[in-house]
Structure formats: structure tokens, C-alpha cells
Design a protein around this motif. Sequence first.
Motif, PDB file in Angstrom:
ATOM      1  N   GLU A  75      84.100  33.099  -8.269  1.00 34.44           N
ATOM      2  CA  GLU A  75      82.541  32.630  -8.410  1.00 34.44           C
ATOM      3  C   GLU A  75      81.496  33.601  -8.322  1.00 34.44           C
ATOM      4  OE1 GLU A  75      82.609  29.274  -5.487  1.00 34.44           O
ATOM      5  OE2 GLU A  75      83.434  27.975  -6.868  1.00 34.44           O
ATOM      6  N   ALA A  76      81.708  34.379  -7.507  1.00 40.01           N
ATOM      7  CA  ALA A  76      80.660  35.686  -7.388  1.00 40.01           C
ATOM      8  C   ALA A  76      80.772  36.606  -8.866  1.00 40.01           C
ATOM      9  CB  ALA A  76      81.189  36.424  -6.206  1.00 40.01           C
ATOM     10  N   ARG A  77      81.982  36.766  -9.162  1.00 41.05           N
ATOM     11  CA  ARG A  77      81.859  37.406 -10.521  1.00 41.05           C
ATOM     12  C   ARG A  77      81.541  36.628 -11.657  1.00 41.05           C
ATOM     13  NH1 ARG A  77      87.427  38.822  -9.099  1.00 41.05           N
ATOM     14  NH2 ARG A  77      88.082  37.112 -10.373  1.00 41.05           N
ATOM     15  N   ASP A  78      81.516  35.376 -11.382  1.00 42.85           N
ATOM     16  CA  ASP A  78      80.940  34.479 -12.641  1.00 42.85           C
ATOM     17  C   ASP A  78      79.576  34.587 -12.585  1.00 42.85           C
ATOM     18  OD1 ASP A  78      81.215  32.687 -14.857  1.00 42.85           O
ATOM     19  OD2 ASP A  78      80.690  31.226 -13.254  1.00 42.85           O
ATOM     20  N   LYS A  79      78.891  34.569 -11.423  1.00 41.84           N
ATOM     21  CA  LYS A  79      77.588  34.730 -11.286  1.00 41.84           C
ATOM     22  C   LYS A  79      76.792  36.094 -11.462  1.00 41.84           C
ATOM     23  CE  LYS A  79      77.342  30.553  -8.223  1.00 41.84           C
ATOM     24  NZ  LYS A  79      77.197  30.124  -7.002  1.00 41.84           N
TER      25      LYS A  79
END
Length: 132
Positions: A75-79
Motif C-alpha cells: 500500500e505504501a508503494r502504491d501511494k
Amino acid sequence: MNRSLHGLSVAVLSSLLGFAGPSLATSDAAEAAIERAEARYEAAKEACEPLRGNEQDVCEEKAKAEYEKAKADIEARDKGTAGAQRGADADKAKADYDLAMEKCESLKGQQHDACEAEAKAVYERARVNARR
């Protein structure tokens, strides 16, 4: 008039789709990665079934922690923001803390208390570092 409005609508829609397109692709990739992490989590939990007592609890908590940490990273990479990474770091610290506390459950007396105190101290340090 109607023709120019249609042209404007197409231009606006195209620009919106062009803008949203890569974001949706990234989200789709993130969703697929989360689904793979969920599958690994389920398999890891199944591997814990033959175990008993605290050993089983620790095994299941480890599987859960690995899933939560993987999901936080995805999720952090996605954001792709520093704030998202800090949030992921905090989530991973919490998962590690929960696992450490579960491991402490098999201990008694002073060993149990020391184990919990150490787990809390490590967690607090990780939370502070995640805020930076």
C-alpha cells in the motif's frame, strides 16, 4: 454549439482517463499483490494447524505479521508518498510488537514481564522512528 460541447466533453474525458489510467493500473497491481500476500497468509496459517498451544498461537501470529507487513509495504508503494511509508513503518512495527507479545505468553514471572517490557520498548522506538 452542440458539436463544440461534445468536443470539449471528449477532451475533458480523455484527459481525466489519461490521468486516472496509470493510477488505476497501479492500484490493480497493488490489489493483485495483496491477494498473493493473502494466499501466502492462508497457507502459512494452515501450516500452523498441526501445532498446539502457544506454539500454534505464535505460528499464526507470525503468519499474520508477515501478511500485515507485506500489505503495508504494498500500500505504501502504491501511494508513493513519504507519509504512506511512515504509516507502513508504523503498521509493521505494530505487527512485530503483536508477534513479540505472543511469544512472551509462553514465559512466566519475571521472564514474562521482561519480555513484555522489551517488546514495548522496541515498539515505542520503532513508532518514534516511523514518525520521522
